[in-house]
Scaffold this motif. Structure first.
Motif, short mmCIF file in Angstrom:
data_model
loop_
_atom_site.label_atom_id
_atom_site.label_comp_id
_atom_site.label_asym_id
_atom_site.label_seq_id
_atom_site.Cartn_x
_atom_site.Cartn_y
_atom_site.Cartn_z
N ARG A 57 0.83 -1.21 0.00
CA ARG A 57 0.00 0.00 0.00
C ARG A 57 0.87 1.26 0.00
O ARG A 57 0.59 2.21 -0.72
CB ARG A 57 -0.93 0.02 1.21
N ALA A 58 1.91 1.26 0.82
CA ALA A 58 2.81 2.41 0.87
C ALA A 58 3.50 2.61 -0.48
O ALA A 58 3.65 3.75 -0.94
CB ALA A 58 3.85 2.22 1.98
N GLN A 59 3.91 1.53 -1.09
CA GLN A 59 4.55 1.60 -2.41
C GLN A 59 3.56 2.12 -3.45
O GLN A 59 3.91 2.93 -4.30
CB GLN A 59 5.08 0.23 -2.80
N ALA A 60 2.30 1.67 -3.38
CA ALA A 60 1.30 2.09 -4.35
C ALA A 60 0.97 3.58 -4.19
O ALA A 60 0.72 4.27 -5.18
CB ALA A 60 0.03 1.26 -4.18
N GLU A 61 0.99 4.08 -2.98
CA GLU A 61 0.68 5.49 -2.74
C GLU A 61 1.73 6.42 -3.35
O GLU A 61 1.44 7.58 -3.60
CB GLU A 61 0.52 5.75 -1.25
N GLN A 62 2.91 5.91 -3.59
CA GLN A 62 3.97 6.70 -4.20
C GLN A 62 3.84 6.80 -5.71
O GLN A 62 4.46 7.64 -6.35
CB GLN A 62 5.36 6.11 -3.85
N LYS B 157 -2.57 -2.55 -9.59
CA LYS B 157 -2.05 -3.90 -9.40
C LYS B 157 -1.53 -4.08 -7.97
O LYS B 157 -1.82 -5.09 -7.31
CB LYS B 157 -0.93 -4.16 -10.41
N LEU B 158 -0.79 -3.09 -7.47
CA LEU B 158 -0.25 -3.18 -6.11
C LEU B 158 -1.37 -3.12 -5.07
O LEU B 158 -1.34 -3.85 -4.08
CB LEU B 158 0.76 -2.06 -5.86
N MET B 159 -2.36 -2.26 -5.30
CA MET B 159 -3.48 -2.17 -4.36
C MET B 159 -4.29 -3.47 -4.34
O MET B 159 -4.74 -3.91 -3.29
CB MET B 159 -4.38 -0.99 -4.74
N ARG B 160 -4.43 -4.09 -5.51
CA ARG B 160 -5.15 -5.37 -5.58
C ARG B 160 -4.40 -6.45 -4.81
O ARG B 160 -5.00 -7.24 -4.07
CB ARG B 160 -5.34 -5.78 -7.04
N LYS B 161 -3.07 -6.48 -4.95
CA LYS B 161 -2.27 -7.46 -4.21
C LYS B 161 -2.41 -7.24 -2.71
O LYS B 161 -2.52 -8.20 -1.94
CB LYS B 161 -0.80 -7.34 -4.59
N ALA B 162 -2.42 -5.98 -2.28
CA ALA B 162 -2.57 -5.67 -0.86
C ALA B 162 -3.93 -6.15 -0.35
O ALA B 162 -4.02 -6.72 0.74
CB ALA B 162 -2.40 -4.17 -0.62
N ARG B 163 -4.99 -5.93 -1.13
CA ARG B 163 -6.31 -6.40 -0.72
C ARG B 163 -6.36 -7.93 -0.64
O ARG B 163 -6.98 -8.49 0.26
CB ARG B 163 -7.38 -5.89 -1.69
#
Length: 66
Positions: free
Chosen positions: A25-30, A39-45
């Motif tokens: 999530r932190a990586q996606a926010e950047q 894609k990153l947010m989906r993986k986090a979910r």
């Protein structure tokens, strides 16, 4: 015959999943809005869902199917 390598985890599965979800999530926010961020947010979910499923499966109230 080779022996299987053993690894002792310091954190529980849930803790590792939660940490990885927070990192993603932190990586996606950047990132700017777009497919990579999605894609990153989906993986986090997915990791958070796995945490909930693991909690549910290991709960004492879970009944075996008949």
């Amino acid at each position: 015959m080779s022996t299987r390598r053993r690894f002792k985890h310091l954190l529980s599965l849930n803790e590792r999943l939660e940490q990885e979800a927070a990192r993603l999530r932190a990586q996606a926010e950047q990132l700017p809005y777009g497919p990579e961020r999605d894609k990153l947010m989906r993986k986090a979910r997915h990791l958070e869902t796995a945490t909930h499923v693991d909690e549910w499966l290991s709960s004492p109230g879970l009944q075996a199917p008949l």
